[in-house]
Enzyme design. Structure first.
Site, PDB file in Angstrom:
ATOM      1  N   ASP A   1       0.815  -1.214   0.000  1.00  0.00           N
ATOM      2  CA  ASP A   1       0.000   0.000   0.000  1.00  0.00           C
ATOM      3  C   ASP A   1       0.848   1.263   0.000  1.00  0.00           C
ATOM      4  OD1 ASP A   1      -2.736   1.432   0.633  1.00  0.00           O
ATOM      5  OD2 ASP A   1      -1.291   2.180   2.104  1.00  0.00           O
TER       6      ASP A   1
ATOM      7  N   CYS B   1      -4.896   2.623  -0.640  1.00  0.00           N
ATOM      8  CA  CYS B   1      -4.793   1.959  -1.952  1.00  0.00           C
ATOM      9  C   CYS B   1      -5.249   0.509  -1.870  1.00  0.00           C
ATOM     10  CB  CYS B   1      -3.368   2.059  -2.489  1.00  0.00           C
ATOM     11  SG  CYS B   1      -2.908   3.737  -2.979  1.00  0.00           S
ATOM     12  N   ASP B   2      -4.885  -0.170  -0.776  1.00  0.00           N
ATOM     13  CA  ASP B   2      -5.409  -1.516  -0.557  1.00  0.00           C
ATOM     14  C   ASP B   2      -6.932  -1.499  -0.537  1.00  0.00           C
ATOM     15  OD1 ASP B   2      -3.366  -3.444  -0.364  1.00  0.00           O
ATOM     16  OD2 ASP B   2      -2.837  -2.805   1.650  1.00  0.00           O
ATOM     17  N   LEU B   3      -7.480  -0.568   0.223  1.00  0.00           N
ATOM     18  CA  LEU B   3      -8.919  -0.568   0.452  1.00  0.00           C
ATOM     19  C   LEU B   3      -9.704  -0.179  -0.792  1.00  0.00           C
ATOM     20  CD1 LEU B   3      -8.878   1.073   3.995  1.00  0.00           C
ATOM     21  CD2 LEU B   3      -9.265  -1.337   3.449  1.00  0.00           C
TER      22      LEU B   3
ATOM     23  N   ALA C   1      -9.686  -2.932  -3.270  1.00  0.00           N
ATOM     24  CA  ALA C   1     -10.672  -3.940  -2.879  1.00  0.00           C
ATOM     25  C   ALA C   1     -12.082  -3.517  -3.276  1.00  0.00           C
ATOM     26  CB  ALA C   1     -10.588  -4.190  -1.382  1.00  0.00           C
TER      27      ALA C   1
END
Length: 421
Positions: free
Chosen positions: A143, A171-173, A176
């Site tokens: 991230d 960025c991960d979230l 997703a």
């Protein structure tokens, strides 16, 4: 048997092959919406988040929240028997979501084309740091690296300050969330075509997609965005201002709310100042505007400023820490938080879903599962005979907590090249 729900994705079965954040958060959204999510984990340890503290009676507190409403299927994907069992699951599933390093699933024999051979209707989604192709594809991508390369860290923080990342793994979230959105879109398209498809979502491109204001400025003028602290990129006042005991955020950018702010704070003289005639002009004179506003706000407490601005109809809010957020009266009255049952921990407090569907509400079923708790049910759903399931469990290729069988040494943790990113 499949778990029955009344959610909008009821009847959809999702396989998750992933860990940490991107794939699990994506499938959590799908599970909340009613899908049955089978979380495929290695029998010897499972998702590395299980080893992330703080711990509650040996269970990872983050894991039981990030993996709610799912079933854990402990299966060694490197053994021949495990591979065959996984293919049986994939043949019946609607969706596969993975976030291993690009090429890792193909190396295991589970690339999109291989899965499509057994199930042409499957929607197959891959989340990765940089995408499945391009010059960066093979590099590790977490991230913070996506925030860095994607520009987010260049505009976060205060002017002339050290680099700062956004406080959550944004960025991960958002990757997703794009996976979940793409999957639901592909399922809708499948209703028309009868065919599944492949979905490639990267942390980098997900982060860059947020640069709406920065793109508008750069592509129009060539100007590159810089850190502005809490200030807006183009209008003012839209930022945090000091009070006598803290800060309050204000957003007085329309003519009506600007007049309301000036009236509420006793700053009517600013209304006749040409430097502050509109939101854009005020932005260009923030160096004098904000001190003028703070001259009034610092004589009052945060609560007093919020009360005055609320009465005047000016958008504002205090800056809450998470101790205040997680006990917030508004959120509690809207029943945002809920308690999910866990077989050993009892009720586990959960963050709610922001998706409030009137007829098919978000699912509130269970906390993150124990490793392998859903193995037997999932394999039998894949039409693997009970005696073969027994053999898989007894050999350690699969795991079921109801059977106190030592895991097979044939199921080592994934090597570094296979770790999710």
């Amino acid at each position: 048997m499949a778990v029955e729900t009344n959610g909008p994705l009821a009847g959809i079965t999702v396989l998750e092959v992933g860990a940490f954040m991107a794939a699990p958060f994506a499938t959590m959204q799908l599970a909340d919406l009613g899908a049955r999510v089978l979380k495929i984990e290695n029998p010897t340890g499972g998702d590395p988040v299980r080893d992330t503290g703080p711990f509650l009676d040996g269970e990872s507190s983050p894991f039981v929240r990030l993996n709610r409403n799912k079933e854990s299927v402990a299966l060694d994907l490197k053994s021949p028997e495990g591979k065959q069992a996984f293919l049986r699951l994939a043949a019946r599933a609607d969706v596969l979501v993975e976030n291993l390093r690009p090429g890792a699933m193909r190396g295991l024999g589970f690339g999109y084309e291989a899965i499509r051979e057994v199930n042409r209707r499957i929607v197959y989604a891959s989340a990765s740091g940089w995408g499945q192709d391009g010059p960066l594809a093979s590099l590790p991508g977490l991230d913070i690296m996506a925030q860095a390369r994607g520009g987010l860290m260049s505009i976060t923080g205060t002017p002339d300050g050290d680099p700062v990342k956004i406080g959550v793994p944004i960025c991960d979230l958002v990757c997703a969330m794009y996976v979940a959105l793409g999957v639901t879109a592909a399922l809708k398209e499948r209703d028309r075509s009868g065919e599944g498809q492949y979905l490639d979502v990267s942390l980098l491109e997900s982060g860059v997609s947020f640069a709406i204001w920065e793109a508008g400025k750069y592509f129009a003028t060539g100007e590159v965005g810089r850190p502005l602290g809490s200030a807006h990129q183009s209008t003012a006042p839209y930022q945090a201002v000091r009070t006598s005991d803290g800060y309050v955020t204000v957003g007085a950018v329309t003519p009506k709310t600007w007049k309301g702010l000036c009236a509420a704070l006793g700053l009517e003289e600013l209304l006749d100042d040409e430097r502050y005639s509109d939101a854009s002009t005020r932005h260009g004179h923030r160096d004098t505007l904000i001190p003028a506003i703070e001259a009034a706000t610092t004589t009052r407490t945060t609560d007093e400023v919020v009360a005055a601005l609320d009465e005047a109809g000016v958008p504002c809010a205090p800056i809450a820490d998470y101790g205040q957020v997680f006990t917030d009266d508004h959120l509690n009255q809207r029943h945002y938080f809920w308690d999910a049952p866990h077989p050993t921990l009892g009720p586990v407090r959960q963050l709610g879903s922001p998706m409030r569907l009137s007829r098919t509400p978000a699912r509130q079923d269970s906390a993150g599962p124990q490793l392998g708790a859903g193995t037997r049910a999932a394999l039998e759903w894949a039409e693997i005979p009970a005696d073969e399931v027994d053999e898989l469990i007894e050999s350690g290729v699969a795991a079921d907590p109801a059977h106190a069988v030592a895991a097979s040494p044939a199921a080592p943790p994934l090597p570094a090249d296979d770790r999710p990113l």
